[in-house]
Design an enzyme around this catalytic site. Structure first.
Site, PDB file in Angstrom:
ATOM      1  N   LYS A  63       0.818  -1.222   0.000  1.00 24.44           N
ATOM      2  CA  LYS A  63       0.000   0.000   0.000  1.00 24.44           C
ATOM      3  C   LYS A  63       0.849   1.269   0.000  1.00 24.44           C
ATOM      4  CE  LYS A  63      -4.029  -2.130   2.178  1.00 24.44           C
ATOM      5  NZ  LYS A  63      -4.990  -2.102   3.304  1.00 24.44           N
ATOM      6  N   ASP A  90      -9.946   2.065   3.234  1.00 23.54           N
ATOM      7  CA  ASP A  90      -9.898   1.339   4.504  1.00 23.54           C
ATOM      8  C   ASP A  90     -10.550   2.116   5.641  1.00 23.54           C
ATOM      9  OD1 ASP A  90      -8.623  -0.914   3.499  1.00 23.54           O
ATOM     10  OD2 ASP A  90      -6.613  -0.095   3.854  1.00 23.54           O
TER      11      ASP A  90
END
Length: 255
Positions: A63, A90
């Site tokens: 990420k 997220d």
């Protein structure tokens, strides 16, 4: 759409099953592949995905590396290939599921950890009025780097907390499930971003203390729904989100 998830060592991923359930719920036909690539091939893989897909998700351990490749400062978990736009869903996934389980965040909140998962949680909690957020990490300097606004880094847990959110793998490898000084008897809600196993040592300890608990499976589903919205460039209706969530939950439970 042609979609996939990028990561390494992700044979366990539930993402293809989640997005297949979305396609079925929506009555659509789109594909969702898994791109499991070693670290030395990451940059070339990102270029390849841009040419081959409409969008892709990013999961562990890439990420932050994908964010750097794309020239953005925050961790990335969703990329739209047509315009090169990226985001992380997220935080939104966490907040949606926390609210579903416990209601809107209120009072004094403690976040354990200072990695990517904790950053996603703090990104949304730090924007909520009338909420006090403390972040604790075994390496205090990492927690301090995340402090600011409503977020305060702490070295010791002398305070009482209404809710504790675990953004670490505490307990899964034999260590303690939470810091010794945490006063569990005052904790009303405990949320673990981990969803496998369904009851982690952290959640087991919270249940023993009488707290309401929730694992991170709902967060996984909601972040995937938000990724679909990002790729499409428009939100789903509330009813559509409820249907997508329910059908995805059933698909995972039946797998």
């Amino acid at each position: 759409m042609k979609l996939c998830v990028l990561g390494h060592g992700i044979g366990y991923t539930l993402s293809p099953k989640l997005h297949a359930s979305f396609a079925q719920t929506l009555g659509e036909n789109f594909s969702y592949d898994v791109a499991d690539v070693p670290p030395e091939e990451l940059e070339s893989a990102v270029k390849r995905l841009f040419n081959a897909y409409d969008g892709f998700n990013v999961t562990k351990p890439y990420k932050e590396r994908v964010a750097a490749i794309m020239g953005v400062s925050c961790p990335v978990n969703t990329v739209r290939c047509c315009d090169g736009a990226s985001t992380s869903t997220d935080g939104e996934g966490f907040l949606c599921d926390y609210t579903r389980a416990f209601g809107a965040p209120q009072g004094r909140l403690l976040v354990l950890g200072a990695g990517g998962a904790a950053k996603a949680v703090l990104s949304v909690l730090g924007k909520i009025p009338d909420v006090s957020v403390h972040v604790y990490n075994r390496t205090y300097e990492k927690a301090a780097a995340l402090a600011g606004g409503r977020i305060q880094a702490v070295k010791h847990l002398a305070e009482r907390y209404d809710a504790v959110i675990n953004g670490t793998s505490l307990g899964l490898h034999g260590e303690q499930s939470a810091p010794d000084e945490l006063m569990w008897q005052n904790v009303r809600y405990a949320y673990d971003l981990i969803y496998a196993p369904p009851v982690t040592p952290f959640l087991q300890r919270a249940q023993e203390a009488g707290a309401q608990t929730q694992n991170g499976l709902g967060m996984l589903i909601y972040q995937a729904i938000a990724a679909q919205e990002f790729w499409r460039g428009k939100p789903f209706s509330k009813q559509q989100k409820e249907q997508l969530f329910a059908h995805a939950q059933t698909a995972i439970q039946n797998s």
